[in-house]
Design an enzyme around this catalytic site. Structure first.
Site, PDB file in Angstrom:
ATOM      1  CB  SER A 262      35.362  41.099  43.058  1.00 56.61           C
ATOM      2  OG  SER A 262      36.063  42.132  42.299  1.00 56.61           O
ATOM      3  CE  LYS A 263      28.048  40.610  38.322  1.00 54.67           C
ATOM      4  NZ  LYS A 263      28.605  41.996  37.174  1.00 54.67           N
ATOM      5  NE  ARG A 264      33.919  46.856  41.086  1.00 59.06           N
ATOM      6  CZ  ARG A 264      33.609  46.810  42.399  1.00 59.06           C
ATOM      7  NH1 ARG A 264      34.751  46.191  42.940  1.00 59.06           N
ATOM      8  NH2 ARG A 264      32.805  47.086  43.045  1.00 59.06           N
ATOM      9  CG  ASP A 267      31.691  42.069  35.456  1.00 56.92           C
ATOM     10  OD1 ASP A 267      31.244  40.775  35.100  1.00 56.92           O
ATOM     11  OD2 ASP A 267      30.984  42.761  36.260  1.00 56.92           O
TER      12      ASP A 267
END
Length: 505
Positions: A262-264, A267
């Site tokens: 995921s994008k998380r 990040d």
């Protein structure tokens, strides 16, 4: 043999995830290998989730990566199946909604969100299906006059597929083999919404795949649970003889393998999950992309191709054409592929090394111009040849070569303490005289003369060389020191030695 026609059909709800890029790539490789067509269709039936700029982002991402679209959105040729945005195909879908209703294979339901929530509270694990539809407000429980009256009065409704319980549904998957599902676990999915006169994904994608003559549906594993419903729709609409073959690709997993990427995760761990930079039109937040991180598109393609597919050889570096020649769905893994970002860097390093010094210098020149440095082209090519092996990305070349363009203003304190001896200023002053008398300042010639001088003076070779490097670079790094001074030239080399003696003392 039916002509191979595949489609990549993303929703414009935000930036294209790197997993979606891999899906597009696998579709493209399969189509090209079989001499088929690659379509781009935008599935924008969920109007509430539409995000401005997302469609353009998808098209630009595919163009950057060299995934050429033969037909559809962003293609030079629209083809005979236009339009390719589902929001522009409303009239087409209505025909098939009516066909299902007339055949008794679908029904109209008026249940409001509040009523559905009430049933979920009332019935544990509530599912709108054969066991509960008789309790709900729909055309199966209401008189036809009532149904027609409510529709005429503008009451909003949905059309649901009518699924008979306890039927075995077989999905033939080219990657996973036969998948058997009992129809009782499938609810009566919504196929159409009167609120926006648009179908849901399930009906729209089946109708479009049929009308666009899609031969193979290659998509992510997350769509596998929907495949039995789609098989039923092909059956209900009378299209089983032309139903495309399915292939559900494995998920891209977090680097530790625990769950979907995921994008998380990006990040948290410091890597992009989107092909290009994306600025959220609502929040203004910018998410970093692979293009802006300095990846070559061909390195990105190579990296993604090996996430869930293998060639059956020990080779890892493939051009796009080599991938097309060797790709096959039978070598796609059933299990998820861990996303190894460090491996992605390795791929980019390999492509950086394989490119000509002139090509890399041209790209690097743009970075230097942003720093208001206009470097001589021949000199820059030489610098690139000396430092590119130490970099994974072109934008890392500055950190490896800045001393070629800027004389040091500071000197590494630890190196001074360890390498700068009381005798060093005298030795470097003598070295200046030696260098001043050299006419041929090539690396090979200066190395021979300087080392002969060190030997003749019985100086410690390492001691002189370490102090020499510190004077030129400011820290203990960089390529072979005589290659450095060949690029710097006699005047700049001597100037830097004098300055180091003056500052360090």
């Amino acid at each position: 043999m039916k002509k191979v026609r595949v489609r990549f059909a993303p929703s414009p709800t935000g930036p294209l995830h790197i997993g979606g890029v891999r899906t597009a790539l696998f579709n493209y490789l399969f189509a090209r290998q079989h001499g088929g067509d690659m379509l781009l269709r935008i599935e924008d039936t969920d109007s509430a989730r539409f995000v401005a700029g997302a469609e353009e982002y998808i098209v630009e991402s595919l163009n950057w990566l060299g995934i050429a679209i033969d037909e559809g959105v962003g293609a030079k040729s629209q083809g005979k199946h236009a339009p390719y945005r589902q929001s522009e195909r409303k009239a087409i879908y209505r025909k098939y909604v009516d066909q299902l209703l007339q055949a008794g294979l679908a029904y109209i339901a008026f249940d409001t969100p509040a009523e559905l929530d009430g049933k979920r509270v009332e019935i544990a694990n509530f599912q709108y299906d054969a066991s509960t539809r008789g309790l709900m407000s729909n055309s199966l429980t209401l008189a036809s006059e009532n149904v027609n009256s409510r529709i005429r009065n503008g009451e909003q409704y949905v059309v649901r597929i009518k699924i008979e319980p306890n039927q075995e549904i077989t999905v033939h998957d080219l990657i996973r083999g036969e998948v058997l599902v009992n129809s009782s676990v499938i609810d009566d999915k919504v196929l159409f919404k009167s609120s926006d006169e648009l179908p849901t994904y399930h009906l729209a994608n089946v109708v479009d795949d049929y009308l666009m003559e899609i031969s193979h549906v290659i998509r992510g594993e997350e769509w596998l649970p929907s495949a039995p419903l789609h098989v039923l729709l092909y059956q209900y609409l009378g299209w089983m003889d032309v139903m495309p073959q399915f292939a559900h690709l494995p998920l891209l997993l977090k680097p530790d393998g625990n769950g979907k990427l995921s994008k998380r995760d990006g990040d948290r761990l410091g890597f992009p999950v989107f092909p290009m930079n994306w600025k959220d039109p609502k929040t203004g937040e910018t998410s970093f992309g692979y293009r802006e991180a300095g990846y070559f598109p061909e390195a990105m393609v190579n990296f993604l191709a090996l996430l869930g597919w293998n060639s059956g050889t020990e080779l890892e570096i493939f051009s796009m054409q080599e991938l097309i020649d060797q790709f096959s769905l039978d070598r796609v893994s059933k299990s998820g592929a861990k996303f190894d970002y460090e491996k992605g860097k390795w791929f980019n390093h390999q492509y950086l090394q394989s490119k000509s010094n002139q090509e890399i210098a041209t790209i690097f020149q743009k970075i230097l111009l942003e720093k208001e440095i206009n470097a001589d082209a021949t000199k820059l090519i030489k610098i690139v040849s000396l430092v590119k092996e130490r970099a994974n990305f072109v934008n890392e070349l500055w950190a490896q070569s800045s001393f070629f363009f800027q004389q040091p203003t500071e000197y590494d304190a630890k190196t001074i303490q360890k390498r700068w001896k009381p005798e060093t200023p005298v030795q470097l002053t003598e070295l200046i005289d030696v260098l001043f008398d050299i006419n041929n300042f090539s690396a090979e010639n200066t190395e021979t003369i300087v080392k002969e001088w060190i030997t003749a003076k019985d100086y410690n070779l390492g001691g002189v060389m370490n102090a020499f490097r510190l004077s030129l670079v400011g820290e203990p790094k960089g390529p072979h020191i005589f290659d450095i001074i060949e690029v710097l030239g006699k005047e700049d080399t001597i100037k830097r030695l004098r300055k180091a003696i003056e500052i360090i003392g």
